[in-house]
Structure formats: C-alpha cells, structure tokens
Design an enzyme around this catalytic site. Sequence first.
Site, PDB file in Angstrom:
ATOM      1  N   ARG A  89      41.201  30.857  34.502  1.00 30.47           N
ATOM      2  CA  ARG A  89      40.643  30.348  35.654  1.00 30.47           C
ATOM      3  C   ARG A  89      39.353  29.926  35.522  1.00 30.47           C
ATOM      4  O   ARG A  89      38.482  30.025  34.562  1.00 30.47           O
ATOM      5  CB  ARG A  89      40.719  31.421  36.749  1.00 30.47           C
ATOM      6  CG  ARG A  89      41.849  32.346  37.033  1.00 30.47           C
ATOM      7  CD  ARG A  89      41.935  33.711  36.601  1.00 30.47           C
ATOM      8  NE  ARG A  89      43.273  34.156  36.464  1.00 30.47           N
ATOM      9  CZ  ARG A  89      43.662  34.560  37.578  1.00 30.47           C
ATOM     10  NH1 ARG A  89      43.223  34.638  38.722  1.00 30.47           N
ATOM     11  NH2 ARG A  89      44.929  35.066  37.403  1.00 30.47           N
ATOM     12  N   ASP A 146      37.688  32.600  41.048  1.00 25.14           N
ATOM     13  CA  ASP A 146      38.583  33.371  40.104  1.00 25.14           C
ATOM     14  C   ASP A 146      39.944  32.982  40.423  1.00 25.14           C
ATOM     15  O   ASP A 146      41.132  33.382  39.711  1.00 25.14           O
ATOM     16  CB  ASP A 146      38.564  34.829  40.074  1.00 25.14           C
ATOM     17  CG  ASP A 146      38.515  35.622  41.562  1.00 25.14           C
ATOM     18  OD1 ASP A 146      37.592  34.963  42.453  1.00 25.14           O
ATOM     19  OD2 ASP A 146      39.446  36.239  41.763  1.00 25.14           O
ATOM     20  N   GLY A 156      38.611  39.998  36.564  1.00 26.94           N
ATOM     21  CA  GLY A 156      39.820  40.302  35.564  1.00 26.94           C
ATOM     22  C   GLY A 156      41.195  40.620  36.085  1.00 26.94           C
ATOM     23  O   GLY A 156      41.222  40.907  37.203  1.00 26.94           O
TER      24      GLY A 156
HETATM   25  P1  AMP Z   1      42.316  38.674  44.420  1.00 29.78           P
HETATM   26  O1  AMP Z   1      41.438  38.648  45.645  1.00 29.78           O
HETATM   27  O2  AMP Z   1      43.858  39.106  44.434  1.00 29.78           O
HETATM   28  O3  AMP Z   1      42.026  37.333  43.589  1.00 29.78           O
HETATM   29  O4  AMP Z   1      41.628  39.798  43.403  1.00 29.78           O
HETATM   30  C1  AMP Z   1      40.506  40.039  43.260  1.00 29.78           C
HETATM   31  C2  AMP Z   1      40.191  40.823  42.023  1.00 29.78           C
HETATM   32  O5  AMP Z   1      40.801  42.363  42.496  1.00 29.78           O
HETATM   33  C3  AMP Z   1      40.998  40.479  40.711  1.00 29.78           C
HETATM   34  O6  AMP Z   1      40.375  41.024  39.650  1.00 29.78           O
HETATM   35  C4  AMP Z   1      42.332  41.646  40.834  1.00 29.78           C
HETATM   36  O7  AMP Z   1      42.877  41.824  39.914  1.00 29.78           O
HETATM   37  C5  AMP Z   1      41.539  42.855  41.598  1.00 29.78           C
HETATM   38  N1  AMP Z   1      42.562  43.279  42.335  1.00 29.78           N
HETATM   39  C6  AMP Z   1      43.346  42.956  43.445  1.00 29.78           C
HETATM   40  N2  AMP Z   1      44.132  43.870  43.828  1.00 29.78           N
HETATM   41  C7  AMP Z   1      43.984  44.957  43.000  1.00 29.78           C
HETATM   42  C8  AMP Z   1      44.868  46.246  42.786  1.00 29.78           C
HETATM   43  N3  AMP Z   1      45.729  46.632  43.643  1.00 29.78           N
HETATM   44  N4  AMP Z   1      44.585  47.138  41.717  1.00 29.78           N
HETATM   45  C9  AMP Z   1      43.626  46.425  40.690  1.00 29.78           C
HETATM   46  N5  AMP Z   1      42.881  45.536  40.778  1.00 29.78           N
HETATM   47  C10 AMP Z   1      43.184  44.752  41.957  1.00 29.78           C
HETATM   48 MG    MG Z   2      42.967  36.499  42.218  1.00 30.31          MG
END
Ligand code: AMP
Ligand code: MG
Length: 536
Positions: free
Chosen positions: A206, A280, A107
């Site tokens: 997504r 995602d 999410g």
């Molecule tokens: P990503 O690797 O950027 O695709 O992120 C994977 C998941 O981790 C997604 O649900 C992001 O919203 C969550 N996420 C990544 N970084 C953060 C953060 N600093 N704070 C909260 N959620 C995060």
């Molecule tokens: Mg992401």
Amino acid sequence: MHDPTPAPLAIDFDDSFVRALPADPEPKNRRRQVYGAGYSRVQPTPVPDPTLLAWSPECAALLGLPPAPDPEAAAQVFAGNRLLDGMRPYAACYGGHQFGNWAGQLGDGRAITLGETVHAGRRYELQLKGAGPTPYSRMADGRAVLRSSVREFLCSEAMHHLGVPTTRALSLVTTGEPVVRDMFYDGNPRPEPGAIVCRVAPSFVRFGSFEIFTARDDAETLKTLADYVIRSHFPEHWPTSGEPSPDDYAWWLAEVAERTARTLIHWMRVGFVHGVMNTDNLSILGLTIDYGPYGWLEPYDPGWTPNTTDAHGRRYRFGNQPAIGGWNLVRLAHALYPLVGAVEPLQSAVDRYSTTLAAEARRAWAAKLGLEERVDGGEDLNADLVGRWLTALQSTEVDYTLAHRLLADVPADAAPGDALHAIRGAFYDFGGMPSEVRGAFLEWFRSYVARLTEEGRPDAIRRGAMNRVNPKYVLRNYLAQLAIDDAEQGDPARLRETLDVMRDPYGEQPGREAYAARRPEWARDRPGCSTLSCSS
Ligand code: AMP
Ligand code: MG
C-alpha cells in the site's frame, strides 16, 4: 466419466516479498512496534469449526485451483487450520494516514499472507483476513465478523466482473467461533459469527507501506521496498542497469498516479464509494483494496458516504474521492522523497494524476451518456451536458445505476417527454416530481436527443456500447445485507446466488431482475443497507 473426487489443493509457492524485504528478527507473536523489517513471521490461529460458505471459481482459476474444491479440505486450509506444503505465513508492516492524520505503524493486524504463487506467468499472493492476531494487531483481536467478510468476498468479485481493478476473493469460511463487536461504537457489544476470507492480489503493498519507513528515517528499507515493487510489479520501469536513478523512481510514481486515477474513475463510473481511503487502504498497484464500510450510490448524491465513522467531515464521500486520491499521492510522494532527493520530479509525477483523472473522466462520461468525446484545445465540450445531467439527477431521488442503464433505451428521435418516461423506473417518486425538476429534465433531454440526432449513431449500436459501461447489476447495499442475513442463519444460498448474479453485471439476466431493483423502502435507514461503521 465424471470424477467425483475434486482435485487436491496444491500450490507451488514462491515468496518474492519475503526474499526481498528484511524480516522481523523477533519470533514471538506479540503486539509491538516492528522496526527495520517488511514483515513478521506469524502462524494463523486455528479455529474450532471451519465451514466453507463460498468459493470463487474464477479466482481459483487464477491460482490453478479447482472450480469446486473438496469443501472440508478447503475449509481447513483457508481458515488457516492446515498449512499446505510450502506455506510460510507472515504479516506485513505498514503505516498510514487515517482521516488525514499520520497514524504511525498499522500493518497486517488481522491479515496473514499464506504465500505467493506464480500461475500461468502471473504472480499472486494469498492472504487470509481474520486469521488471528499478529504483532500489528494493536488492541484488537485479529478476527473478522461474517457480515464484513461476506461484504469483502462479494464486492471483490463483483468489482472484478465490472472491470474495476481490484484485489480478488477466493473463499469465505465461517470459523464456528463468535467474535464480539460493538457495531456502532455505542456501548452495545454483541457476539457475531466469525469468518475468514482468503483474498488474492499480485501484491498487497500500500501507499502506507512506504510511508512507515520514511517516517522512521529508514531510507535503506524504503529503497529495498521500492526496488522490490518496481522490479517485481512494474518490470517495464526497472532499468536495465539494475540501479534505478532518482528519475526512475519519479517515473514510476507517475505510473502509480495514472493507475490510481484510472481506478477512481472506474469507481465513479459504477457508483462505488470506498468509505475509508486512508493511505494504508490505497494499493500501490492501483487496485481497489480493503473492502470495509464501502457502499454503492443508490439515489445520486455526490455528498454521500456510507461510513458513519466519517459522518461529520464526510472526507470520503463519493464526490470527494478524486481529490482524496490526489491527497494520498502527495503523501506517497513525500514518502519517496529520500529516493528522489528533489521536489520537482515528484511534483510532475503527482501532476500526472490530475491530467489522467480529467482525461479518464471525460472519456467515462461520454461513454456513460453514449456520446462522442468532444475536446477542443483541452476543453471538454461535453462538460455542460454532463454537468446539467448530474444537477438534474441530484435535484430529486434518482437511482444512479438505473438512470444510466435506462438512458440507453432513449431513441435518438424521442420527444423530451418520452425520453424522460423511458427512465422513469430510476425515480423513487416519478409522479411526485416537482414541476421545476421535471422542467430541468425535459430541458436536458431536449439537448440530449438533439445531440444524439446530430451524432447519428444507430440506436442499437449506442445502446450496446452504453450497456457495456453502465452496469445493470451492482452489489447494492441491501443485496449484500440480504445475503448476510441468510448467511448468519447458516444459509449460504442467497450469498452464492448474489455472487452468481454479479458475475455478469452488464448482461440482462432474464428472471433475475429483482437483483437490479431500486433500493426498497425498508432498506432506507437500516444499518448495513445505508449506514456502515468501521466495525468489522
Ligand atoms: P482498516 O480500517 O481495516 O484499514 O484497518 C486499519 C488497521 O487496523 C490495520 O492495520 C488493520 O490490520 C487493523 N485492524 C482492523 N481490525 C482489526 C482487528 N479486528 N484485529 C486486529 N487488527 C485490526
Ligand atoms: Mg486497511
């Protein structure tokens, strides 16, 4: 007369996603599993000192916003401190497969949508990345650091100007609030400047948005989401009856497969490595989405990935991206099974991925080398020439972007040695090239110029066509890092100039050749220039 007062920031909002999907009934913004809902209402968390660092005039135009806004007002709005009339923010629920494993609910953990607007007949969603925690934040803080925000801002716009389907970036704002990150997960956390990007796309749905409902046996919300996406974003696939049949869902999946294939071939064409192709992070619209530890190929190496988090398996390496696209589409097909109820139509939809990929790759390689496409009974007659070219490129350090750009300057009547000389600027060590490598290049050029002569296209016309598919300027990893270094010192000039250069990647841009230069030696091993982690 010039009017010094910038136009006010005003947007008419029309939130179709939240109208169509069920809302999370719980109003409290606390981290948790959210069931049976497409999104949760959530407010951005205000930041102490928002400053507008960069703004994309082209993206602003999509939304009917001014090319140069009042910086104070824009900083307040696009940091999430001040909501415009009609903004009703929310975070979306989705799941995903990360590095091949089902990860459950993910999410919008740090993305908050401000709303959707329709401008000039097109729908766009405006989303802040780094605007504070949401129910989907898991253990993290909902914030983003400046370095990753600069990278997302610049690359979104660079990809657009390269002609690659992508989400866009409107603004980059620093928050005045430090964010603590352990950049290489090695026990060295440190505070970094925080930032927020406002990104823009018709939709941020997504593959994982569908997977989460199927994983939870929630076929009803799955259908609501699929119907919404088809009706709003693939209207040509929406049946006149108003009730999609199982085949309609499968045909739509085939369209998603085609778009995904086309985008991945664009990545190949421009030398882009996404770095984290989890389900995602694959857009249902076929857009490049979620710019994290991405990178640009510098020396050609199909095994290269910039992502240190993926250093062992190198699942998301350049040469594996097409295979991963297919793997992800199979996950999407599984997620859509409840709507189709049979494997065969889903399988043929997924098969469209490989056929599109093959056709687009053939077309792209012919264009990159300035050749006619030659196909005989489905067989690619250029395959040998393309394969030998790539083998030669891989046998020594040759810059992928420059090699293709310089190839356009090879005259059709060149001797092989002169042809090789024409691309010498792409080599890291032209003089020190082993003789067998040199021999392979000369051999290849013999075939290549023979072929050019045979085709007989005037050199100038071929050069023009090649220069429209082989960019001169890409967002080299070290260029982004130089922009970051200055931005972290409070100086956005280089960031802005880099954006400006990336607006015309196929042009010559006299005076700006430094931005087209091969990676300097200092950048070879510097973090951010050759290696990146998921920390952002
Ligand atoms: P990503 O690797 O950027 O695709 O992120 C994977 C998941 O981790 C997604 O649900 C992001 O919203 C969550 N996420 C990544 N970084 C953060 C953060 N600093 N704070 C909260 N959620 C995060
Ligand atoms: Mg992401």
